[in-house]
Design a protein around this motif. Structure first.
Motif, PDB file in Angstrom:
ATOM      1  N   THR A  11       0.809  -1.226   0.000  1.00 13.84           N
ATOM      2  CA  THR A  11       0.000   0.000   0.000  1.00 13.84           C
ATOM      3  C   THR A  11       0.842   1.276   0.000  1.00 13.84           C
ATOM      4  OG1 THR A  11      -0.189  -0.356   2.386  1.00 13.84           O
ATOM      5  CG2 THR A  11      -2.092  -0.952   1.021  1.00 13.84           C
ATOM      6  N   LEU A  29      -0.896  -6.932   0.477  1.00 14.10           N
ATOM      7  CA  LEU A  29      -2.340  -6.991   0.661  1.00 14.10           C
ATOM      8  C   LEU A  29      -2.922  -7.442  -0.669  1.00 14.10           C
ATOM      9  CD1 LEU A  29      -1.287  -4.680   2.730  1.00 14.10           C
ATOM     10  CD2 LEU A  29      -3.710  -4.078   2.864  1.00 14.10           C
ATOM     11  N   TYR A  31      -6.139  -8.375  -3.501  1.00 12.59           N
ATOM     12  CA  TYR A  31      -7.444  -7.872  -3.928  1.00 12.59           C
ATOM     13  C   TYR A  31      -8.098  -8.906  -4.831  1.00 12.59           C
ATOM     14  CZ  TYR A  31      -5.057  -6.498  -8.292  1.00 12.59           C
ATOM     15  OH  TYR A  31      -4.332  -6.505  -9.466  1.00 12.59           O
ATOM     16  N   THR A  39      -2.184 -10.837  -6.058  1.00 14.48           N
ATOM     17  CA  THR A  39      -1.259 -10.454  -4.994  1.00 14.48           C
ATOM     18  C   THR A  39       0.135 -10.259  -5.570  1.00 14.48           C
ATOM     19  OG1 THR A  39      -0.457 -11.050  -2.788  1.00 14.48           O
ATOM     20  CG2 THR A  39      -0.656 -12.835  -4.374  1.00 14.48           C
ATOM     21  N   THR A  62     -10.859  -5.997  -1.280  1.00 17.06           N
ATOM     22  CA  THR A  62      -9.482  -6.140  -0.815  1.00 17.06           C
ATOM     23  C   THR A  62      -9.418  -6.957   0.475  1.00 17.06           C
ATOM     24  OG1 THR A  62      -9.601  -4.046   0.429  1.00 17.06           O
ATOM     25  CG2 THR A  62      -8.798  -3.941  -1.838  1.00 17.06           C
ATOM     26  N   SER A  94      -7.018  -0.063   7.728  1.00 17.10           N
ATOM     27  CA  SER A  94      -6.826  -1.502   7.562  1.00 17.10           C
ATOM     28  C   SER A  94      -6.396  -2.125   8.879  1.00 17.10           C
ATOM     29  CB  SER A  94      -5.749  -1.761   6.491  1.00 17.10           C
ATOM     30  OG  SER A  94      -5.353  -3.113   6.462  1.00 17.10           O
ATOM     31  N   VAL A 271      -4.843  -2.019  -4.436  1.00 19.52           N
ATOM     32  CA  VAL A 271      -5.494  -2.129  -3.128  1.00 19.52           C
ATOM     33  C   VAL A 271      -6.120  -0.798  -2.728  1.00 19.52           C
ATOM     34  CG1 VAL A 271      -5.134  -2.577  -0.671  1.00 19.52           C
ATOM     35  CG2 VAL A 271      -4.059  -4.052  -2.379  1.00 19.52           C
TER      36      VAL A 271
END
Length: 290
Positions: A11, A29, A31, A39, A62, A94, A271
Motif C-alpha cells: 500500500t 495486501l 485484492y 497479490t 481487498t 486496515s 489495493v
C-alpha cells in the motif's frame, strides 16, 4: 553498520524498481476482481488493465495482511541475524498494522535476541511511501533501529495527504460519502478534496466544481499546509488512478509555484485504487500539520 532491514506493505504504492533498488521486503495486501485473487509476487494485473476493468464496471474487494502472512515475510530476516523496522499501512484504514504487530510479538518470543519495531504510519499510498523514503535516508545517515523508529513516530503526522477523486461512487461504496452526495455531486460535477487525518482516516476537506479546480485545490493545500517546511520539501510524491496527464499537470503547478523539481509519480496501486477508483489524484508533501 546498522544491521536492520526496513520492510513495508504494498500500500506504499512505490514503484517496483524502488523496492528492488533499496532491497525492501514487502508485505502484500491482496485484492479480488471478477472471481480472481491477485497479490504481489503471484497473479498480478498491470495498473492500466486493473483500472480499465473498473471503468467497465468491475468492482474489486481487498484483503488485509494476516499474522501468518506477516510472519512469513519477517521470520527469514530474523534468521539472517537482522532486526526489522516495519512501516505499516494506516490502522485507520486496515487491520494490517495490528496483524503485523501480533506477528512481531510472537516472533520476538521465538527469537529473543532480535527486535522488530512496527510503525503505524497513519499514512496511505505514496504518503506511506514517503515515510519509507525518509526512513531509508535516515538509515543511510546512520540512525540506529530505535532512533529511526523514533524519527518515524515524531514525523509521520507531518506527511500531508491531499487528494481528489473523479467518481464519487467509489467513495460511496467505501462509506466515505452518502448516496445522496454521490448522486447529486455527480450531477453537478462536484469534486471533493480529501485528506488523511491524524488518526489515519480519510476525511473530506472541501468541495469544488470541476476537475481542473479540484487539481488546483491540491496545490493550494500545499501552500497552506507546508508552513515551516516551505522551501525544505526536497521531493514531492504524486499518485494517480491511471490519469498521468492530470498527475503531470499537478507536478507542473507545484514546480511553478514552489520551485520544486524532484518528484516521484506512480499509479495508485490496486489495493488503494479499489476504494478510490480511476481518476484519483493525490499529492504528498511534508507540512506542519495535516
Amino acid at each position: 553498520m546498522n544491521r536492520y532491514v526496513i520492510t513495508t506493505d504494498t500500500t506504499t504504492d512505490l514503484p517496483e524498481s524502488f523496492y528492488k533498488e533499496h532491497q525492501i521486503p514487502v508485505m502484500s495486501l491482496s485484492y479480488m476482481l471478477e472471481g480472481e485473487t491477485y497479490t504481489r509476487g503471484g497473479k498480478e494485473l498491470e495498473a492500466e488493465e486493473f483500472y480499465a476493468k473498473m471503468r467497465n464496471g468491475s468492482m474489486p474487494t481487498t484483503s488485509q495482511v494476516n499474522p501468518e502472512g506477516a510472519k512469513a515475510l519477517l521470520e527469514p530476516i530474523l534468521k539472517e541475524g537482522k532486526d526489522i523496522l516495519h512501516i505499516a499501512f494506516s490502522s485507520g484504514l486496515s487491520g494490517s498494522y495490528n496483524s503485523t504487530r501480533i506477528a512481531a510479538e510472537e516472533l520476538m518470543e521465538e527469537y529473543p535476541e532480535r527486535k522488530i519495531l512496527v510503525v503505524d504510519s497513519l499514512c496511505a499510498s505514496l504518503g506511506e511511501g514517503m515515510l519509507v523514503y525518509y526512513a531509508l535516508k535516515r538509515q543511510e545517515e546512520g540512525l540506529t533501529l530505535d532512533e529511526n523508529y523514533q524519527w518515524c513516530e515524531e514525523h509521520k503526522l507531518h506527511v500531508v495527504h491531499s487528494f481528489t477523486v473523479d467518481d464519487l461512487f467509489h467513495l460511496y461504496r467505501g462509506g466515505r460519502v452518502s448516496k445522496t452526495t454521490a448522486i447529486f455531486g455527480t450531477m453537478l460535477n462536484i469534486k471533493p478534496v480529501l485528506h488523511v487525518d491524524d488518526e489515519g482516516h480519510l476525511i473530506p476537506l472541501t468541495k469544488v466544481r470541476g476537475r481542473k479546480k479540484s487539481l488546483q485545490a491540491l496545490v493550494d493545500s500545499m501552500e497552506e499546509l507546508q508552513g515551516s517546511y516551505t522551501g525544505k520539501n526536497e521531493m514531492v510524491f504524486i499518485s494517480h488512478g491511471d490519469c498521468i496527464e492530470d498527475a503531470e499537470y499537478v507536478r507542473s503547478q507545484v514546480e511553478k509555484r514552489f520551485g520544486i523539481n524532484a518528484f516521484l509519480i506512480n499509479h495508485v496501486g490496486p489495493v488503494i485504487g479499489s476504494h478510490s477508483g480511476p481518476g484519483t489524484i493525490a499529492l504528498f508533501f511534508m507540512g506542519d500539520h495535516r
